[in-house]
Design a protein around this motif. Structure first.
Motif, PDB file in Angstrom:
ATOM      1  N   TYR A  32       0.820  -1.214   0.000  1.00 36.85           N
ATOM      2  CA  TYR A  32       0.000   0.000   0.000  1.00 36.85           C
ATOM      3  C   TYR A  32       0.856   1.268   0.000  1.00 36.85           C
ATOM      4  O   TYR A  32       0.586   2.219  -0.748  1.00 36.85           O
ATOM      5  N   ASN A  33       1.884   1.301   0.827  1.00 39.57           N
ATOM      6  CA  ASN A  33       2.703   2.511   0.941  1.00 39.57           C
ATOM      7  C   ASN A  33       3.452   2.818  -0.349  1.00 39.57           C
ATOM      8  O   ASN A  33       3.643   3.994  -0.694  1.00 39.57           O
ATOM      9  N   TRP A  34       3.897   1.779  -1.063  1.00 41.83           N
ATOM     10  CA  TRP A  34       4.567   1.997  -2.357  1.00 41.83           C
ATOM     11  C   TRP A  34       3.604   2.668  -3.329  1.00 41.83           C
ATOM     12  O   TRP A  34       3.961   3.627  -4.020  1.00 41.83           O
ATOM     13  N   ILE A  35       2.391   2.165  -3.389  1.00 40.02           N
ATOM     14  CA  ILE A  35       1.397   2.730  -4.303  1.00 40.02           C
ATOM     15  C   ILE A  35       1.019   4.144  -3.858  1.00 40.02           C
ATOM     16  O   ILE A  35       0.901   5.060  -4.694  1.00 40.02           O
ATOM     17  N   ARG A  36       0.854   4.326  -2.552  1.00 40.27           N
ATOM     18  CA  ARG A  36       0.496   5.654  -2.027  1.00 40.27           C
ATOM     19  C   ARG A  36       1.559   6.683  -2.388  1.00 40.27           C
ATOM     20  O   ARG A  36       1.237   7.827  -2.729  1.00 40.27           O
ATOM     21  N   ARG A  37       2.823   6.298  -2.330  1.00 42.82           N
ATOM     22  CA  ARG A  37       3.929   7.210  -2.661  1.00 42.82           C
ATOM     23  C   ARG A  37       3.883   7.617  -4.127  1.00 42.82           C
ATOM     24  O   ARG A  37       4.312   8.725  -4.486  1.00 42.82           O
ATOM     25  N   ARG A  38       3.373   6.775  -5.005  1.00 46.11           N
ATOM     26  CA  ARG A  38       3.326   7.097  -6.445  1.00 46.11           C
ATOM     27  C   ARG A  38       2.107   7.928  -6.812  1.00 46.11           C
ATOM     28  O   ARG A  38       1.861   8.182  -7.983  1.00 46.11           O
ATOM     29  N   SER A  39       1.338   8.378  -5.815  1.00 46.24           N
ATOM     30  CA  SER A  39       0.179   9.224  -6.105  1.00 46.24           C
ATOM     31  C   SER A  39       0.560  10.699  -6.199  1.00 46.24           C
ATOM     32  O   SER A  39      -0.318  11.553  -6.332  1.00 46.24           O
ATOM     33  N   TYR A  40       1.845  11.011  -6.139  1.00 45.99           N
ATOM     34  CA  TYR A  40       2.293  12.396  -6.306  1.00 45.99           C
ATOM     35  C   TYR A  40       3.709  12.403  -6.861  1.00 45.99           C
ATOM     36  O   TYR A  40       4.425  11.402  -6.809  1.00 45.99           O
ATOM     37  N   TRP A  41       4.103  13.559  -7.432  1.00 43.18           N
ATOM     38  CA  TRP A  41       5.456  13.751  -7.969  1.00 43.18           C
ATOM     39  C   TRP A  41       6.208  14.708  -7.071  1.00 43.18           C
ATOM     40  O   TRP A  41       5.685  15.775  -6.699  1.00 43.18           O
ATOM     41  N   LEU A  42       7.443  14.396  -6.735  1.00 41.26           N
ATOM     42  CA  LEU A  42       8.251  15.289  -5.894  1.00 41.26           C
ATOM     43  C   LEU A  42       8.698  16.536  -6.633  1.00 41.26           C
ATOM     44  O   LEU A  42       9.087  17.516  -6.025  1.00 41.26           O
ATOM     45  N   ARG A  43       8.623  16.508  -7.956  1.00 41.24           N
ATOM     46  CA  ARG A  43       9.082  17.683  -8.722  1.00 41.24           C
ATOM     47  C   ARG A  43       8.109  18.848  -8.607  1.00 41.24           C
ATOM     48  O   ARG A  43       8.414  19.962  -9.017  1.00 41.24           O
TER      49      ARG A  43
END
Length: 295
Positions: free
Chosen positions: A283-294
């Motif tokens: 879940y946390n891996w997918i949650r992290r890909r819900s935004y871009w750090l740029r």
């Protein structure tokens, strides 16, 4: 997916029930359910085609005029839907693929974001290998091109479900057992991209495709009758195709970016996976890909 999205609420429960509840049903249970739910206030009747309005009204009155009135306000009977970010996984290696559905919470039928969400669904697209000769990587959707070129999925479908006070926007993916991470990465990348890089050209193309889809859905009498029933149930009035087209034409690229930012960018999701999902990220891996750090 609804079970994962709406934990411990009516929206998360199957309308079919469970083996235990079906086995325990009694005649009185069915009678009570009908009395509470099959009422005049919950019934919409529509017709399309060569219909005599007076004759149709008389037939409807004769068939359904005896329905009881709704007990209390309809709004008070319905339990509010509470969204919970979670996932449900069933690893079954006997199923020769990974089947994944995930979604973000949106708003109900009356939301100002309803049409932009419809256009987001159109922009992301879908692919069914049995639907025709066009390869996935030859479709117009950037998501389809990415999944096809990378061999990350064998089929996918974007969906936009709306209810009275909530909704789900997400995707259903079918992929090989060793492609689950790739399929999720490219799908999330393209969803988040809508919040930052949606172009005017993409929006104009989506308008044409969405209008064609809406017209096709109204190409039969049953389609027209179903659309009328949906409009009356959701908005209390008939919504014309011209009005819908005007709302579609009013959407801009900025509206799409705003909508994607509100519902997808850095938001919790719900997920359901079954089959060969041993490489499906947590879940946390997918949650992290819900935004871009740029950004």
């Amino acid at each position: 997916l609804h079970d994962a999205a709406y934990l411990d609420s009516a929206m998360g429960k199957s309308v079919l029930g469970s083996a235990e509840t079906v086995a325990s049903l009694q005649a009185d249970d069915v009678t009570a359910f009908m009395a509470q739910n099959v009422t005049a206030g919950r019934t919409t009747i529509t017709a399309a085609g060569a219909v005599d309005p007076a004759a149709f009204s008389a037939a409807a009155e004769a068939a359904l005029g005896s329905l009881p009135a709704t007990t209390g306000a309809v709004e008070n009977v319905m339990e509010p839907a509470g969204f919970t970010g979670s996932d449900i996984r069933m690893r079954l290696d006997s199923i020769p693929a990974a089947h994944i559905a995930f979604a973000f919470q949106t708003e109900g039928h009356g939301s100002k974001y309803a049409v932009p969400l419809m256009m987001m669904e159109t922009l992301l697209g879908d692919f069914d290998p049995s639907s025709g000769a066009i390869a996935m990587n030859n479709k117009t959707s950037k998501l389809s091109i990415d999944l096809g070129e990378q061999g990350a999925a064998t089929a996918f479908k974007t969906f936009n479900l709306t209810y009275k006070d909530t909704g789900l926007f997400g995707a259903y993916l079918t992929c090989a057992d060793n492609k689950a991470e790739d399929a999720m990465w490219y799908t999330l990348h393209n969803m988040v991209r809508l919040a930052h890089k949606t172009t005017d050209g993409e929006v104009e193309y989506a308008k044409v495709v969405l209008k064609a889809k809406l017209v096709a859905e109204l190409g039969t009498n049953s389609g027209v009758a179903g659309d009328l029933a949906g409009s009356l149930s959701n908005y209390g009035r008939a919504v014309s195709l011209a009005e819908t087209f005007a709302r579609v034409d009013a959407v801009t690229a900025e509206d799409i970016r705003e909508t994607a930012s509100k519902f997808i960018n850095d938001e919790d999701h719900a997920l359901a996976g079954i089959g060969q999902i041993f490489e499906l990220p947590d879940y946390n891996w997918i949650r992290r890909r819900s935004y871009w750090l740029r950004y």
